[in-house]
Design a protein around this motif. Structure first.
Motif, PDB file in Angstrom:
ATOM      1  N   GLN A 164      31.256  36.135  30.103  1.00 54.50           N
ATOM      2  CA  GLN A 164      30.926  37.586  29.783  1.00 54.50           C
ATOM      3  C   GLN A 164      31.562  38.131  28.405  1.00 54.50           C
ATOM      4  O   GLN A 164      32.022  37.130  27.767  1.00 54.50           O
ATOM      5  CB  GLN A 164      31.611  38.577  30.952  1.00 54.50           C
ATOM      6  CG  GLN A 164      30.734  38.100  32.164  1.00 54.50           C
ATOM      7  CD  GLN A 164      31.317  39.214  33.209  1.00 54.50           C
ATOM      8  OE1 GLN A 164      32.061  40.101  32.762  1.00 54.50           O
ATOM      9  NE2 GLN A 164      30.529  39.393  34.282  1.00 54.50           N
ATOM     10  N   ARG A 165      31.024  39.018  27.798  1.00 58.64           N
ATOM     11  CA  ARG A 165      31.489  39.631  26.552  1.00 58.64           C
ATOM     12  C   ARG A 165      32.985  39.599  26.393  1.00 58.64           C
ATOM     13  O   ARG A 165      33.612  39.460  27.503  1.00 58.64           O
ATOM     14  CB  ARG A 165      30.907  41.013  26.341  1.00 58.64           C
ATOM     15  CG  ARG A 165      31.137  42.070  27.407  1.00 58.64           C
ATOM     16  CD  ARG A 165      30.367  43.268  26.918  1.00 58.64           C
ATOM     17  NE  ARG A 165      30.533  44.373  28.007  1.00 58.64           N
ATOM     18  CZ  ARG A 165      29.630  44.415  28.832  1.00 58.64           C
ATOM     19  NH1 ARG A 165      28.550  43.679  29.006  1.00 58.64           N
ATOM     20  NH2 ARG A 165      29.768  45.427  29.735  1.00 58.64           N
ATOM     21  N   PRO A 166      33.515  39.774  25.286  1.00 59.70           N
ATOM     22  CA  PRO A 166      34.798  39.434  25.234  1.00 59.70           C
ATOM     23  C   PRO A 166      35.878  40.146  26.375  1.00 59.70           C
ATOM     24  O   PRO A 166      35.989  41.284  26.465  1.00 59.70           O
ATOM     25  CB  PRO A 166      35.288  40.314  23.864  1.00 59.70           C
ATOM     26  CG  PRO A 166      33.856  40.022  23.119  1.00 59.70           C
ATOM     27  CD  PRO A 166      32.663  39.932  24.100  1.00 59.70           C
ATOM     28  N   SER A 167      36.597  39.224  27.076  1.00 56.84           N
ATOM     29  CA  SER A 167      37.449  39.698  28.023  1.00 56.84           C
ATOM     30  C   SER A 167      38.933  38.914  28.143  1.00 56.84           C
ATOM     31  O   SER A 167      38.861  37.900  27.227  1.00 56.84           O
ATOM     32  CB  SER A 167      36.777  39.198  29.407  1.00 56.84           C
ATOM     33  OG  SER A 167      35.582  39.859  29.568  1.00 56.84           O
ATOM     34  N   ALA A 168      39.926  39.470  28.743  1.00 53.81           N
ATOM     35  CA  ALA A 168      41.179  39.070  28.713  1.00 53.81           C
ATOM     36  C   ALA A 168      41.372  38.776  30.286  1.00 53.81           C
ATOM     37  O   ALA A 168      41.401  40.324  30.860  1.00 53.81           O
ATOM     38  CB  ALA A 168      42.058  39.893  27.829  1.00 53.81           C
ATOM     39  N   TYR A 169      41.914  37.952  30.658  1.00 49.57           N
ATOM     40  CA  TYR A 169      42.518  37.646  31.895  1.00 49.57           C
ATOM     41  C   TYR A 169      44.102  37.504  32.155  1.00 49.57           C
ATOM     42  O   TYR A 169      44.664  36.795  31.279  1.00 49.57           O
ATOM     43  CB  TYR A 169      41.912  36.900  32.847  1.00 49.57           C
ATOM     44  CG  TYR A 169      40.303  37.183  33.293  1.00 49.57           C
ATOM     45  CD1 TYR A 169      39.876  37.563  34.370  1.00 49.57           C
ATOM     46  CD2 TYR A 169      39.513  36.586  32.161  1.00 49.57           C
ATOM     47  CE1 TYR A 169      38.622  37.659  34.598  1.00 49.57           C
ATOM     48  CE2 TYR A 169      37.923  36.802  32.379  1.00 49.57           C
ATOM     49  CZ  TYR A 169      37.473  37.555  33.648  1.00 49.57           C
ATOM     50  OH  TYR A 169      36.464  37.711  34.182  1.00 49.57           O
ATOM     51  N   ALA A 170      44.699  38.020  33.228  1.00 45.83           N
ATOM     52  CA  ALA A 170      45.937  37.768  33.347  1.00 45.83           C
ATOM     53  C   ALA A 170      46.148  37.507  34.711  1.00 45.83           C
ATOM     54  O   ALA A 170      45.863  38.258  35.763  1.00 45.83           O
ATOM     55  CB  ALA A 170      46.952  38.908  32.913  1.00 45.83           C
ATOM     56  N   LEU A 171      46.794  36.159  35.097  1.00 45.91           N
ATOM     57  CA  LEU A 171      46.693  35.812  36.474  1.00 45.91           C
ATOM     58  C   LEU A 171      48.143  35.447  36.951  1.00 45.91           C
ATOM     59  O   LEU A 171      48.977  34.878  35.992  1.00 45.91           O
ATOM     60  CB  LEU A 171      45.895  34.550  36.542  1.00 45.91           C
ATOM     61  CG  LEU A 171      44.369  34.971  36.280  1.00 45.91           C
ATOM     62  CD1 LEU A 171      43.580  33.507  36.253  1.00 45.91           C
ATOM     63  CD2 LEU A 171      43.526  35.820  36.910  1.00 45.91           C
ATOM     64  N   THR A 172      48.516  35.443  37.853  1.00 41.75           N
ATOM     65  CA  THR A 172      49.819  35.047  38.698  1.00 41.75           C
ATOM     66  C   THR A 172      49.685  33.564  38.651  1.00 41.75           C
ATOM     67  O   THR A 172      48.500  33.240  38.629  1.00 41.75           O
ATOM     68  CB  THR A 172      50.280  35.579  39.968  1.00 41.75           C
ATOM     69  OG1 THR A 172      51.485  35.267  40.201  1.00 41.75           O
ATOM     70  CG2 THR A 172      49.366  35.185  40.950  1.00 41.75           C
ATOM     71  N   SER A 173      50.624  32.789  38.733  1.00 42.37           N
ATOM     72  CA  SER A 173      50.257  31.252  38.502  1.00 42.37           C
ATOM     73  C   SER A 173      50.589  30.590  39.994  1.00 42.37           C
ATOM     74  O   SER A 173      49.666  29.565  39.783  1.00 42.37           O
ATOM     75  CB  SER A 173      51.720  30.700  37.817  1.00 42.37           C
ATOM     76  OG  SER A 173      52.785  30.949  38.596  1.00 42.37           O
ATOM     77  N   PHE A 174      50.534  31.124  41.108  1.00 44.72           N
ATOM     78  CA  PHE A 174      50.401  30.697  42.378  1.00 44.72           C
ATOM     79  C   PHE A 174      50.200  31.606  43.476  1.00 44.72           C
ATOM     80  O   PHE A 174      50.714  32.661  43.519  1.00 44.72           O
ATOM     81  CB  PHE A 174      51.671  29.670  42.657  1.00 44.72           C
ATOM     82  CG  PHE A 174      51.506  29.165  43.993  1.00 44.72           C
ATOM     83  CD1 PHE A 174      50.902  27.678  44.015  1.00 44.72           C
ATOM     84  CD2 PHE A 174      52.146  29.444  45.074  1.00 44.72           C
ATOM     85  CE1 PHE A 174      50.945  26.868  44.895  1.00 44.72           C
ATOM     86  CE2 PHE A 174      52.065  28.535  46.365  1.00 44.72           C
ATOM     87  CZ  PHE A 174      51.277  27.658  46.350  1.00 44.72           C
ATOM     88  N   ILE A 175      49.580  31.272  44.482  1.00 43.70           N
ATOM     89  CA  ILE A 175      49.637  31.899  45.756  1.00 43.70           C
ATOM     90  C   ILE A 175      48.687  31.218  46.709  1.00 43.70           C
ATOM     91  O   ILE A 175      47.935  30.347  46.684  1.00 43.70           O
ATOM     92  CB  ILE A 175      48.686  33.142  45.655  1.00 43.70           C
ATOM     93  CG1 ILE A 175      49.146  34.285  46.823  1.00 43.70           C
ATOM     94  CG2 ILE A 175      47.334  33.151  45.511  1.00 43.70           C
ATOM     95  CD1 ILE A 175      48.722  35.654  46.655  1.00 43.70           C
ATOM     96  N   ASP A 176      49.157  31.227  48.147  1.00 45.41           N
ATOM     97  CA  ASP A 176      48.313  31.023  49.425  1.00 45.41           C
ATOM     98  C   ASP A 176      47.868  31.932  49.970  1.00 45.41           C
ATOM     99  O   ASP A 176      48.439  33.072  50.167  1.00 45.41           O
ATOM    100  CB  ASP A 176      49.316  30.205  49.942  1.00 45.41           C
ATOM    101  CG  ASP A 176      49.764  28.656  49.596  1.00 45.41           C
ATOM    102  OD1 ASP A 176      48.789  27.914  49.020  1.00 45.41           O
ATOM    103  OD2 ASP A 176      50.889  28.254  49.862  1.00 45.41           O
ATOM    104  N   HIS A 177      46.637  31.728  50.449  1.00 47.81           N
ATOM    105  CA  HIS A 177      45.844  32.958  50.941  1.00 47.81           C
ATOM    106  C   HIS A 177      46.176  33.019  52.652  1.00 47.81           C
ATOM    107  O   HIS A 177      45.976  31.833  52.990  1.00 47.81           O
ATOM    108  CB  HIS A 177      44.365  32.935  50.976  1.00 47.81           C
ATOM    109  CG  HIS A 177      43.564  34.139  51.545  1.00 47.81           C
ATOM    110  ND1 HIS A 177      42.856  34.144  52.710  1.00 47.81           N
ATOM    111  CD2 HIS A 177      43.374  35.132  51.207  1.00 47.81           C
ATOM    112  CE1 HIS A 177      42.424  35.107  52.911  1.00 47.81           C
ATOM    113  NE2 HIS A 177      42.896  36.057  52.011  1.00 47.81           N
TER     114      HIS A 177
END
Length: 503
Positions: A164-177
Motif C-alpha cells: 500500500q502507499r507509504p506505511s510503517a509497521y511495528a510488530l512484537t517478535s513472537f506470539i502463540d494464538h
C-alpha cells in the motif's frame, strides 16, 4: 487493480472526453469496491473497504456479547446453589454441562472441563487452599495450534506484500494464538489473552521461564491460571480484586480483566503495568467520516447549493461511503442506522420497499445522533511502546517493518479483551495519517487465522482494526516492563495502580 470509473449525476462513464469539463460539472473519479462492487471515490476506497471489515468485527462482537449474556443467565442459578452449601465442609461438585457446548469435544478438553468443576476445599473462602508445590506438580500444558514458521513471520510477510502507499509497521517478535473453546466461550477471553502474553515471555527470556508458573516452562491451562491467581490474592497482590471475587475464582466462569492479569503475573515478579485511556470529549455527527480532499474549483464549477443539490451532513451512505449524502437520502425501516444514497438505492431493487425516501436534511440522520470517541492518544501510545525501545530488526524496504523487543499488549474494554500484536501507520494521499491496531482475538479460530496469513489474503479483516472502530469511551492496556522484581520492589507490586490518560 480495481476497475476505474468516472461518475456524473449517478451515471458511469468509462473514459469521458475532456476531464476538466467533466470535473467542472461535478464528475468524480471512482474505483470499484472489491467487496460490494460499488463505485467509490478514488481517495476514499481504503476507508470504504475498511468499513466493510469493521462491520464484520462489530457483528462478531455483538454475537460474543449475546453469548456472554446467555452464559451468565444459565450460570447464575448454578453458582447461587453452589455457594449456599456449608462453607466449612468439603464439597464435591458434579460435572455440569456447559450451556454453550455445541458438540462433542476431545478427551483433553473434557479433562479440562472436569478440572474446572472438580471438588475444591470450601476453606478457600477463608484463605487460599492451594500449596504452590502441589500446583506446580498438577498443572498441565494447555493445547494450542503450533505454527512452524511463526505467527509474526507470517504477519511480516503479509504486510510487506500488501504494497500500500507509504506505511510503517511495528510488530512484537513472537506470539502463540490461544483460541476459546466450547468450554470457555463467552467468559474465557481474559484467560486466553494471559496465555498469549505468557507465550511471548516464555519464548523470549530465560529469566521469565525460570520464574513463571514455578519454572514449568510452558503455558498452563485456565484451571491452573485460576489457582495461581488465588495464590496471588492470598499473598496480598491486588487486595481490592481479591475482595471483589471473595478470594475464590477456581472452577468459576467469572470474567476477568487487566487487574487480574497484572496480579497473576506480578506474583512471579513480572513488572506488569496498567494504563487507562478515557476519552472525555466526543466527535459528533453520524458515523465519523474521513475528511475529503478539497479539489481546486475550475472557473465554471458551482457548489452543490448553487446547483440546488441537497446535502445530508449528518448521514453517510452505508454502501459506497458517500459523505455527506447528496440528493435524496434513503433510510432503512428495518435496519437501524442504515442509509443509502440514490445510486446505491437503485442498485438494490429487491429491497426498495424497505427504505424511506427523505428529500430534506434531517438533524437526526442514521436513526439518531451518533457520537464517537477519538482515541488517537491510545494509538500514539501503542506506537511509542513498540518503537521507542531498542529495535531488534528493521526491514529496509517499503513498507518499513519494525520488529520490536516489547511483549504483546493485553487490550481490554467493557465486555471483551484482545491482544495487540502490532500497529500500522500510513500517510493518506492528500490527507491525515491513518492508523490501524493489529490484534489477535481469542474468539477467532487459529486455523482460520493461519490459513489467511499463509495465503496473504483475507487476513486484514481478522487482524486490522482502524482507530474509528474504537467505539468505547474507556480502554485499558496491561503491558510488561523488562526484568524480574525482587525484594522490596516485589512487595511494592502488591499494590496495583495505573497510569491514566484523559483526553
Amino acid at each position: 487493480m480495481y476497475g476505474k470509473r468516472y461518475i456524473l449525476h449517478g451515471k458511469n462513464y468509462e473514459s469521458p472526453s475532456g476531464l476538466k469539463w467533466f470535473r467542472a460539472l461535478g464528475g468524480r473519479e471512482a474505483m470499484d469496491c472489491p467487496v460490494c462492487g460499488c463505485a467509490v471515490d478514488d481517495g476514499d476506497l481504503d476507508r470504504h473497504v475498511n468499513e466493510h471489515l469493521d462491520q464484520e468485527q462489530i457483528e462478531r462482537d455483538e454475537e460474543f456479547a449475546r453469548a456472554q449474556d446467555r452464559l451468565f443467565n444459565s450460570v447464575v442459578e448454578w453458582e447461587s446453589s453452589l455457594f449456599s452449601l456449608n462453607a466449612r465442609q468439603s464439597v464435591h461438585f458434579e460435572l455440569v454441562e456447559n450451556p454453550l457446548d455445541t458438540g462433542s469435544s476431545s478427551q483433553q478438553e473434557q479433562q479440562q472441563q472436569e478440572q474446572f468443576f472438580a471438588a475444591r476445599p470450601s476453606s478457600s473462602r477463608d484463605g487460599c487452599p492451594w500449596e504452590i508445590p502441589a500446583v506446580i506438580a498438577s498443572q498441565e500444558r494447555d493445547s494450542f495450534v503450533p505454527v512452524e514458521e511463526g505467527f509474526i513471520d507470517l504477519l511480516r510477510k503479509c504486510v510487506v506484500a500488501e504494497q500500500q502507499r507509504p506505511s510503517a509497521y511495528a510488530l512484537t517478535s513472537f506470539i502463540d494464538h490461544y483460541q476459546s473453546t466450547s468450554h470457555d466461550l463467552g467468559w474465557g477471553c481474559g484467560w486466553r489473552n494471559i496465555q498469549m502474553l505468557s507465550s511471548y515471555l516464555l519464548a523470549r527470556d530465560e529469566a521469565y521461564r525460570k520464574a513463571l508458573f514455578g519454572g514449568a516452562g510452558f503455558v498452563p491451562t485456565i484451571a491452573a491460571l485460576q489457582q495461581w491467581l488465588e495464590i496471588a490474592w492470598s499473598k496480598g497482590f491486588d487486595s481490592d480484586g481479591a475482595e471483589h471475587f471473595n478470594g475464590a475464582i477456581y472452577g468459576s466462569q467469572k470474567w476477568i480483566g487487566t487487574t487480574e492479569c497484572a496480579a497473576l503475573l506480578r506474583l512471579f515478579g513480572v513488572r506488569a503495568r496498567i494504563v487507562d485511556f478515557k476519552a472525555l470529549t466526543r466527535t459528533t455527527g453520524g458515523k465519523v467520516p474521513s475528511k475529503r480532499v478539497a479539489k481546486r474549483a475550475g472557473p465554471r464549477q458551482q457548489n452543490d447549493s448553487e446547483r440546488g443539490i441537497v446535502q445530508h451532513w449528518n448521514a453517510h451512505c452505508d454502501s459506497c461511503g458517500m459523505y455527506p449524502i447528496r440528493g435524496p437520502r434513503f433510510s432503512s425501516s428495518k435496519q437501524q442506522d442504515c442509509d443509502l444514497c440514490f445510486v446505491c438505492f437503485k442498485n438494490q431493487p429487491g429491497r426498495s420497499h424497505e427504505f424511506e425516501r427523505i428529500e430534506k436534511p434531517s438533524p437526526k440522520a442514521c436513526g439518531g445522533d451518533f457520537e464517537d470517541y477519538n482515541h488517537q492518544r491510545l494509538v500514539d501510545w501503542v506506537w511509542n511502546y513498540y518503537t521507542e525501545e531498542d529495535r531488534d530488526h528493521v526491514e529496509n524496504r517499503q513498507p518499513l517493518v519494525i520488529i520490536s523487543r516489547r511483549p504483546p499488549l493485553y487490550f481490554q474494554h467493557q465486555g471483551h479483551s484482545r491482544t495487540i500484536v502490532g500497529i500500522q501507520r500510513r500517510r493518506k494521499l492528500g490527507g491525515p495519517e491513518e492508523a490501524f491496531l493489529l490484534v489477535f482475538d481469542p474468539s477467532q479460530r487459529t486455523e482460520e487465522l493461519v490459513k489467511a496469513l499463509r495465503a496473504k489474503t483475507g487476513w486484514q479483516k481478522l487482524i486490522k482494526r482502524g482507530v474509528h472502530t474504537l467505539k468505547r469511551a474507556a480502554y485499558q492496556v496491561c503491558h510488561i516492563d523488562p526484568g524480574i522484581a525482587q525484594g522490596k520492589e516485589l512487595e511494592n507490586l502488591k499494590n496495583l495502580s495505573s497510569t491514566s490518560y484523559l483526553y
